[in-house]
Motif scaffolding. Sequence first.
Motif, PDB file in Angstrom:
ATOM      1  N   LYS A  45       0.820  -1.215   0.000  1.00 20.15           N
ATOM      2  CA  LYS A  45       0.000   0.000   0.000  1.00 20.15           C
ATOM      3  C   LYS A  45       0.853   1.264   0.000  1.00 20.15           C
ATOM      4  N   GLU A  46       1.937   1.232   0.752  1.00 21.70           N
ATOM      5  CA  GLU A  46       2.805   2.399   0.870  1.00 21.70           C
ATOM      6  C   GLU A  46       3.889   2.429  -0.203  1.00 21.70           C
ATOM      7  N   ASN A  47       3.852   1.451  -1.115  1.00 21.75           N
ATOM      8  CA  ASN A  47       4.836   1.342  -2.200  1.00 21.75           C
ATOM      9  C   ASN A  47       6.259   1.403  -1.638  1.00 21.75           C
ATOM     10  N   ASP A  48       6.498   0.575  -0.621  1.00 26.71           N
ATOM     11  CA  ASP A  48       7.758   0.631   0.114  1.00 26.71           C
ATOM     12  C   ASP A  48       8.569  -0.661   0.006  1.00 26.71           C
ATOM     13  N   LEU A  49       8.306  -1.468  -1.007  1.00 25.94           N
ATOM     14  CA  LEU A  49       9.111  -2.673  -1.221  1.00 25.94           C
ATOM     15  C   LEU A  49      10.292  -2.329  -2.117  1.00 25.94           C
ATOM     16  N   LYS A  50      11.428  -2.950  -1.864  1.00 31.75           N
ATOM     17  CA  LYS A  50      12.657  -2.639  -2.600  1.00 31.75           C
ATOM     18  C   LYS A  50      12.525  -2.887  -4.102  1.00 31.75           C
ATOM     19  N   LYS A  51      11.711  -3.851  -4.505  1.00 30.97           N
ATOM     20  CA  LYS A  51      11.593  -4.175  -5.929  1.00 30.97           C
ATOM     21  C   LYS A  51      10.689  -3.211  -6.686  1.00 30.97           C
ATOM     22  N   GLY A  52       9.976  -2.340  -5.984  1.00 28.71           N
ATOM     23  CA  GLY A  52       9.187  -1.332  -6.678  1.00 28.71           C
ATOM     24  C   GLY A  52       7.688  -1.473  -6.484  1.00 28.71           C
ATOM     25  N   ASP A  53       6.952  -0.897  -7.406  1.00 26.05           N
ATOM     26  CA  ASP A  53       5.487  -0.822  -7.381  1.00 26.05           C
ATOM     27  C   ASP A  53       4.900  -2.199  -7.712  1.00 26.05           C
ATOM     28  N   VAL A  54       4.589  -2.948  -6.686  1.00 25.01           N
ATOM     29  CA  VAL A  54       4.167  -4.339  -6.824  1.00 25.01           C
ATOM     30  C   VAL A  54       2.922  -4.479  -7.704  1.00 25.01           C
ATOM     31  N   ILE A  60       1.152  -5.476 -15.312  1.00 26.80           N
ATOM     32  CA  ILE A  60       1.849  -5.553 -16.604  1.00 26.80           C
ATOM     33  C   ILE A  60       2.281  -6.990 -16.892  1.00 26.80           C
ATOM     34  N   ALA A  61       2.776  -7.686 -15.889  1.00 22.44           N
ATOM     35  CA  ALA A  61       3.181  -9.085 -16.072  1.00 22.44           C
ATOM     36  C   ALA A  61       1.999  -9.938 -16.515  1.00 22.44           C
ATOM     37  N   ALA A 117      -4.083 -14.064 -14.682  1.00 15.91           N
ATOM     38  CA  ALA A 117      -4.278 -14.034 -13.227  1.00 15.91           C
ATOM     39  C   ALA A 117      -3.147 -14.767 -12.505  1.00 15.91           C
ATOM     40  N   SER A 118      -2.774 -15.918 -13.019  1.00 15.19           N
ATOM     41  CA  SER A 118      -1.714 -16.718 -12.394  1.00 15.19           C
ATOM     42  C   SER A 118      -0.388 -15.973 -12.368  1.00 15.19           C
ATOM     43  N   VAL A 119      -0.008 -15.399 -13.492  1.00 14.62           N
ATOM     44  CA  VAL A 119       1.286 -14.725 -13.574  1.00 14.62           C
ATOM     45  C   VAL A 119       1.285 -13.422 -12.766  1.00 14.62           C
ATOM     46  N   ALA A 120       0.173 -12.725 -12.731  1.00 16.13           N
ATOM     47  CA  ALA A 120       0.092 -11.532 -11.886  1.00 16.13           C
ATOM     48  C   ALA A 120       0.348 -11.913 -10.433  1.00 16.13           C
ATOM     49  N   LEU A 121      -0.280 -12.979  -9.971  1.00 15.70           N
ATOM     50  CA  LEU A 121      -0.094 -13.414  -8.582  1.00 15.70           C
ATOM     51  C   LEU A 121       1.317 -13.936  -8.341  1.00 15.70           C
ATOM     52  N   LEU A 122       1.871 -14.641  -9.290  1.00 12.50           N
ATOM     53  CA  LEU A 122       3.253 -15.114  -9.154  1.00 12.50           C
ATOM     54  C   LEU A 122       4.234 -13.942  -9.106  1.00 12.50           C
ATOM     55  N   THR A 123       3.931 -12.882  -9.819  1.00  8.18           N
ATOM     56  CA  THR A 123       4.782 -11.691  -9.792  1.00  8.18           C
ATOM     57  C   THR A 123       4.745 -11.046  -8.414  1.00  8.18           C
ATOM     58  N   ILE A 124       3.551 -10.973  -7.835  1.00  3.93           N
ATOM     59  CA  ILE A 124       3.446 -10.454  -6.464  1.00  3.93           C
ATOM     60  C   ILE A 124       4.262 -11.327  -5.519  1.00  3.93           C
ATOM     61  N   TYR A 125       4.136 -12.633  -5.681  1.00  2.00           N
ATOM     62  CA  TYR A 125       4.900 -13.566  -4.857  1.00  2.00           C
ATOM     63  C   TYR A 125       6.391 -13.285  -4.983  1.00  2.00           C
ATOM     64  N   ASP A 126       6.865 -13.154  -6.208  1.00  2.00           N
ATOM     65  CA  ASP A 126       8.285 -12.916  -6.448  1.00  2.00           C
ATOM     66  C   ASP A 126       8.751 -11.605  -5.824  1.00  2.00           C
ATOM     67  N   MET A 127       7.937 -10.576  -5.955  1.00  2.00           N
ATOM     68  CA  MET A 127       8.330  -9.264  -5.446  1.00  2.00           C
ATOM     69  C   MET A 127       8.276  -9.170  -3.926  1.00  2.00           C
ATOM     70  N   CYS A 128       7.503 -10.047  -3.299  1.00  2.00           N
ATOM     71  CA  CYS A 128       7.320  -9.987  -1.835  1.00  2.00           C
ATOM     72  C   CYS A 128       8.034 -11.102  -1.081  1.00  2.00           C
ATOM     73  N   LYS A 129       8.666 -12.022  -1.772  1.00  2.00           N
ATOM     74  CA  LYS A 129       9.217 -13.204  -1.098  1.00  2.00           C
ATOM     75  C   LYS A 129      10.304 -12.890  -0.074  1.00  2.00           C
ATOM     76  N   ALA A 130      10.973 -11.772  -0.222  1.00  2.00           N
ATOM     77  CA  ALA A 130      12.013 -11.416   0.744  1.00  2.00           C
ATOM     78  C   ALA A 130      11.439 -10.995   2.094  1.00  2.00           C
ATOM     79  N   VAL A 131      10.181 -10.534   2.099  1.00  2.00           N
ATOM     80  CA  VAL A 131       9.592 -10.031   3.343  1.00  2.00           C
ATOM     81  C   VAL A 131       8.460 -10.891   3.898  1.00  2.00           C
ATOM     82  N   ASP A 132       7.977 -11.851   3.092  1.00  2.00           N
ATOM     83  CA  ASP A 132       6.818 -12.650   3.519  1.00  2.00           C
ATOM     84  C   ASP A 132       7.054 -14.115   3.160  1.00  2.00           C
TER      85      ASP A 132
END
Length: 151
Positions: A45-54, A60-61, A117-132
């Motif tokens: 929500k705060e766009n504060d992940l190191k990989k960018g705008d999740v 786009i993915a 839908a699958s790839v969008a969710l996998l992209t979120i997973y990839d971008m958040c895996k360091a913190v969750d």
Amino acid sequence: MGKFSHIDKEGKANMVDVGHKPPQVREAKASGKILLEQETIRLIKENDLKKGDVLTVAEIAGIQAAKKTSDLIPLCHSLQITKAEVKCTVVDDGVIASTRVKCIGQTGVEMEALTAASVALLTIYDMCKAVDKNMKIEGITLLDKTKTDLK
């Protein structure tokens, strides 16, 4: 239950011939969800992940994935997609990816909507895996598919 259309008489893989079907406007909608920890939701929500705008990257993915579905799924037809939409929405326990894909063609776009839908969710997973470490993707489903004759 009917017979499988992607298997020939000898039980071998078969790409279905849709050449005899008339072109129609085809549309499909799909969705899925990724469950996230509250801190991860806050970071998104705060766009504060190191990989960018999740959410933007995931959307786009998903669009790219819809366009490349036939490269990923062997017996899926290559389609001329006229519209691909992916919307990622933060909810109380994660993010929902909603997709809508359209084409004018001889076969449907449900695989493209599901892949988006699958790839969008996998992209979120990839971008958040360091913190969750407790993310879970669930409920990827086809919501609707339609076909309409050309006018």
